[in-house]
Design an enzyme around this catalytic site. Structure first.
Site, PDB file in Angstrom:
ATOM      1  N   PRO A 195       0.803  -1.237   0.000  1.00 53.49           N
ATOM      2  CA  PRO A 195       0.000   0.000   0.000  1.00 53.49           C
ATOM      3  C   PRO A 195       0.829   1.277   0.000  1.00 53.49           C
ATOM      4  O   PRO A 195       1.990   1.275   0.399  1.00 53.49           O
ATOM      5  CB  PRO A 195      -0.819  -0.105   1.288  1.00 53.49           C
ATOM      6  CG  PRO A 195      -0.225  -1.174   2.101  1.00 53.49           C
ATOM      7  CD  PRO A 195       0.749  -1.935   1.285  1.00 53.49           C
ATOM      8  N   CYS A 196       0.191   2.352  -0.468  1.00 54.55           N
ATOM      9  CA  CYS A 196       0.783   3.685  -0.414  1.00 54.55           C
ATOM     10  C   CYS A 196       0.455   4.216   0.978  1.00 54.55           C
ATOM     11  O   CYS A 196      -0.698   4.421   1.298  1.00 54.55           O
ATOM     12  CB  CYS A 196       0.127   4.532  -1.501  1.00 54.55           C
ATOM     13  SG  CYS A 196       0.501   6.267  -1.443  1.00 54.55           S
ATOM     14  N   GLN A 197       1.470   4.370   1.817  1.00 58.03           N
ATOM     15  CA  GLN A 197       1.247   4.865   3.184  1.00 58.03           C
ATOM     16  C   GLN A 197       2.171   6.048   3.450  1.00 58.03           C
ATOM     17  O   GLN A 197       2.856   6.489   2.529  1.00 58.03           O
ATOM     18  CB  GLN A 197       1.532   3.723   4.189  1.00 58.03           C
ATOM     19  CG  GLN A 197       0.538   2.580   4.110  1.00 58.03           C
ATOM     20  CD  GLN A 197       0.996   1.364   4.914  1.00 58.03           C
ATOM     21  OE1 GLN A 197       2.050   0.803   4.639  1.00 58.03           O
ATOM     22  NE2 GLN A 197       0.208   0.956   5.894  1.00 58.03           N
ATOM     23  N   ASN A 219       2.590  -0.521  -6.993  1.00 56.69           N
ATOM     24  CA  ASN A 219       1.878   0.365  -6.074  1.00 56.69           C
ATOM     25  C   ASN A 219       0.914   1.239  -6.869  1.00 56.69           C
ATOM     26  O   ASN A 219       0.990   1.283  -8.095  1.00 56.69           O
ATOM     27  CB  ASN A 219       2.896   1.248  -5.331  1.00 56.69           C
ATOM     28  CG  ASN A 219       2.412   1.685  -3.953  1.00 56.69           C
ATOM     29  OD1 ASN A 219       1.307   2.179  -3.807  1.00 56.69           O
ATOM     30  ND2 ASN A 219       3.244   1.496  -2.950  1.00 56.69           N
TER      31      ASN A 219
END
Ligand SMILES: C[S@@+](CC[C@H](N)C(=O)[O-])C[C@H]1O[C@@H](n2cnc3c(N)ncnc32)[C@H](O)[C@@H]1O
Length: 414
Positions: free
Chosen positions: A91-93, A134
């Site tokens: 995930p993009c965090q 991603n």
């Protein structure tokens, strides 16, 4: 170097399906692997639910051996088997870091951010090659400081001795059935033969980037450069990165980054119509997917354009607006991006007009699998609503399948 792989965040196995060109399941429910890649380890754990549907699907298709269902955060990274290639969709965090309180010298990322687990694997295993996927938003996150997260990621790779290449690929532009835009990131250790070839020369975004070679571009526009060596370390990047968002394709060699916007050399279209006709073979009766008459108004409302007055949490009122969407879907085009909410009463779910039934209906789980280029019935190990969810989380496996021959050549020549 052998064709050995470790798969992180394996989900239902999209990278493995792509690398081993899997298009069928045998009578014992196992995947028929046509490729040469040996998966020495895979990890999949879903923290939000007790049931582990993705893990169960993966082990039904590939067996239990070498597959871990442990939270990656708790995995002792030293115990992961050696491999040539590390793969994963994550995930993009928030990748910002702070000085560690426990260790004056060290830095610390936020808890639960999965990129730091990838970093731990790279430190422990020194994986020579890495292929990640991603959302494209990663290149411009966070909104308050464009590009900082990707810069942190690049600097982390640089400090660990990697070169990096990336490219946003829209599968629909390359003869695949979905207009899904995702960023693919390829990192390789600088001491490899493959890396020596690009050391000390002027970088060329067409020639030196594996993705642009395989997914050709018409033009690289607005080529920009930046030097991450101007930042002392990852902490400095996290606190002070100022350049802004990263463009759709780029490379980093010894901390020097060039990046550019691209226009794709568009290939023939693989339409949703074609998926609907292929899926007939697997779903003879689609009546249960028809949308109910009493919900038609609701669907029309969701898909339509609207302007709504809303009140924010601090009492401010504002106008929320959104445009209309094709309803039903335009089937002569590739499908739109599939989300995890696919199949639910939601604006983003695909609704098609079924010519035989003469009714509007949702996509079937098999159609979702085909749109992500998985073998039909791949996820039939779990309830229907989870099948939609898994496909929303997965990737267009055809992208990996197309990169595979080149990757194989690169790794075998080490
Ligand atoms: C974007 S999906 C990747 C899907 C995969 N590429 C596929 O083809 O199905 C990310 C995956 O990471 C898993 N995940 C999330 N948190 C995790 C954790 N702490 N440890 C291990 N896996 C985790 C999720 O369950 C999900 O399957």
């Amino acid at each position: 170097m052998k064709l050995t792989v470790a798969e992180l965040f394996a989900g239902v196995g999209g990278f493995r399906v792509g690398l081993n060109h899997i298009s069928e399941i045998d009578l014992e429910n196992r995947a028929i692997e046509k490729g040469d890649w040996e998966f020495v380890w895979a990890n999949q754990y879903e923290p939000s639910t007790k049931a582990q549907h993705a893990f169960n699907c993966y082990t039904t298709r590939f067996g239990l051996e070498n597959h871990s269902n442990e939270d990656i955060n708790k995995v002792n990274k030293d115990e992961i088997p050696d491999h040539s290639l590390l793969v994963g969709g994550f995930p993009c965090q928030d990748y910002s870091v702070a000085r560690s309180l426990s260790n004056e010298q060290g830095i610390e990322g936020k808890k639960g951010v999965l990129f730091w687990d990838i970093k731990e694997v790279l430190v422990a295993k020194k994986s020579p090659f890495v292929l990640l996927e991603n959302v494209d938003r990663l290149l411009k996150s966070p909104a308050s400081r464009r590009g900082r997260d990707f810069a942190v990621m690049l600097k982390t790779f640089d400090e660990l001795g990697y070169y990096v290449q990336w490219r946003v690929i829209n599968a629909g532009e390359y003869a695949m059935p979905q207009k899904r835009r995702r960023v693919f990131i390829f990192a390789h250790k600088k001491n490899l033969n493959y890396s020596w070839k690009i050391q000390g020369q002027k970088l060329d975004i067409n020639r030196d980037n594996i993705f642009n070679d395989i997914f050709p571009i018409e033009k690289a526009l607005e080529i920009e450069s930046l030097d991450l060596n101007e930042y002392k370390d990852v902490l400095d990047v996290s606190n002070n990165f100022k350049e802004g968002k990263f463009l759709e394709t780029g490379m980093m060699v010894d901390g020097n980054v060039i990046h550019a916007r691209v226009s794709a050399k568009v290939e023939p279209i693989f339409s949703l119509e074609k998926i609907l006709s292929i899926s007939r073979k697997y779903n003879a009766d689609v009546e249960e997917y028809a949308i109910e008459k009493e919900k038609l108004n609701k669907w029309e409302y969701l898909k339509g354009s609207k302007r709504i007055e809303r009140t924010s949490s601090n009492g401010h009122s504002y106008i929320y607006s959104e445009g209309s969407m094709a309803f039903p879907e335009k089937i002569e085009e590739p499908a739109r991006t599939m989300l995890t909410s696919e199949g639910t009463l939601n604006r983003s779910s695909h609704i098609v007009f079924d010519r035989e039934m003469k009714k509007l209906r949702k996509l079937t789980p098999v159609e979702c699998e085909l749109i992500q280029m998985f073998p039909p019935n791949w996820t039939d190990t779990m309830p229907k609503r989870n099948r939609y969810f898994m496909m929303g989380n997965a990737l267009v496996t055809g992208i990996i399948a197309r990169i595979e021959p080149k990757l194989k050549k690169i790794i075998e020549s080490e």
